[in-house]
Write an enzyme that holds these catalytic residues in place. Sequence first.
Site, PDB file in Angstrom:
ATOM      1  N   LYS A  27     114.239 -62.661 -39.787  1.00  0.00           N
ATOM      2  CA  LYS A  27     113.118 -61.925 -40.366  1.00  0.00           C
ATOM      3  C   LYS A  27     111.789 -62.414 -39.773  1.00  0.00           C
ATOM      4  O   LYS A  27     110.916 -61.622 -39.438  1.00  0.00           O
ATOM      5  CB  LYS A  27     113.107 -62.074 -41.894  1.00  0.00           C
ATOM      6  CG  LYS A  27     112.145 -61.117 -42.565  1.00  0.00           C
ATOM      7  CD  LYS A  27     112.161 -61.276 -44.059  1.00  0.00           C
ATOM      8  CE  LYS A  27     111.434 -62.546 -44.436  1.00  0.00           C
ATOM      9  NZ  LYS A  27     111.421 -62.805 -45.876  1.00  0.00           N
TER      10      LYS A  27
ATOM     11  N   ASP B 210     112.601 -57.336 -45.791  1.00  0.00           N
ATOM     12  CA  ASP B 210     112.401 -58.234 -46.933  1.00  0.00           C
ATOM     13  C   ASP B 210     112.956 -57.538 -48.177  1.00  0.00           C
ATOM     14  O   ASP B 210     113.601 -56.490 -48.080  1.00  0.00           O
ATOM     15  CB  ASP B 210     110.915 -58.591 -47.092  1.00  0.00           C
ATOM     16  CG  ASP B 210     110.095 -57.414 -47.600  1.00  0.00           C
ATOM     17  OD1 ASP B 210     110.601 -56.266 -47.588  1.00  0.00           O
ATOM     18  OD2 ASP B 210     108.961 -57.631 -48.044  1.00  0.00           O
TER      19      ASP B 210
END
Length: 256
Positions: A166, A184
């Site tokens: 991420k 997310d």
Amino acid sequence: MAKITRMPAPRKTSVPKKKAKAASAKPKPSAKKSASAKKSLKAPKPWAPAEVREVFSRFRAANPEPKGELEHVNPFTLLVAVVLSAQATDAGVNKATRALFEIADTPQKMLDLGEERLREYIKTIGLYRTKARNVIALSAKVLSDFGGEVPRTRAEIESLPGAGRKTANVVLNMAFGEHTMAVDTHVFRVGNRTGLAPGKTPLEVELGLEKVIPAEFMLHAHHWLILHGRYTCLARKPRCEVCLINDLCRWPGKTV
Ligand code: SF4
């Protein structure tokens, strides 16, 4: 960024055993009901490319230049902010990094600050001890292995302490303009609820979104989806009545 949470599962309605038995014994009167129950359990209708284009055209019209909410002044401070944001809110990270980045906005300055003093700056952020250790270690590695510059490939970014997929996606997208999709908790929820990219893991949702979103929208798609999840498609009470895409959303639980 906050940790991934799964969207709330639809409420289960328990059927008393006796009634269930009776229903199976009398197929005719319940046939209609059971057909509609089956229908609601079916996978949502897949999105047509024109519908996906319509969704992102609406997001673009409403907010042509969406911005991330993590404050930073260069790729290095963005990298540090993203590492600090794991299981924390952007607002909480910003509160701590405003003062920190005034005195430590390069890997060398971060090393000069040292782990102990860094901890003082970020002690309001969850897991700050581990994060301070990682930030010092990643600063050292950026200096020793990458000449003091944040690397530009996924593998190199992921090799830095505290940085995962991420983090790499956010940095590649925001610092270097790559068409990556960081997933997310908000993007995960929106991808699943809308049916745009259903998936059990962030990676499944990421790959699904990359597959369906036209290239012309990919630079900003990550932010549009985060902002949509953060301010409209809320986890507990989605604001479907003001949602820009409520006519296209596939979620059976939507309230309009
Ligand atoms: S209609 Fe409701 S559930 Fe669907 S995307 Fe909009 S806010 Fe989310």
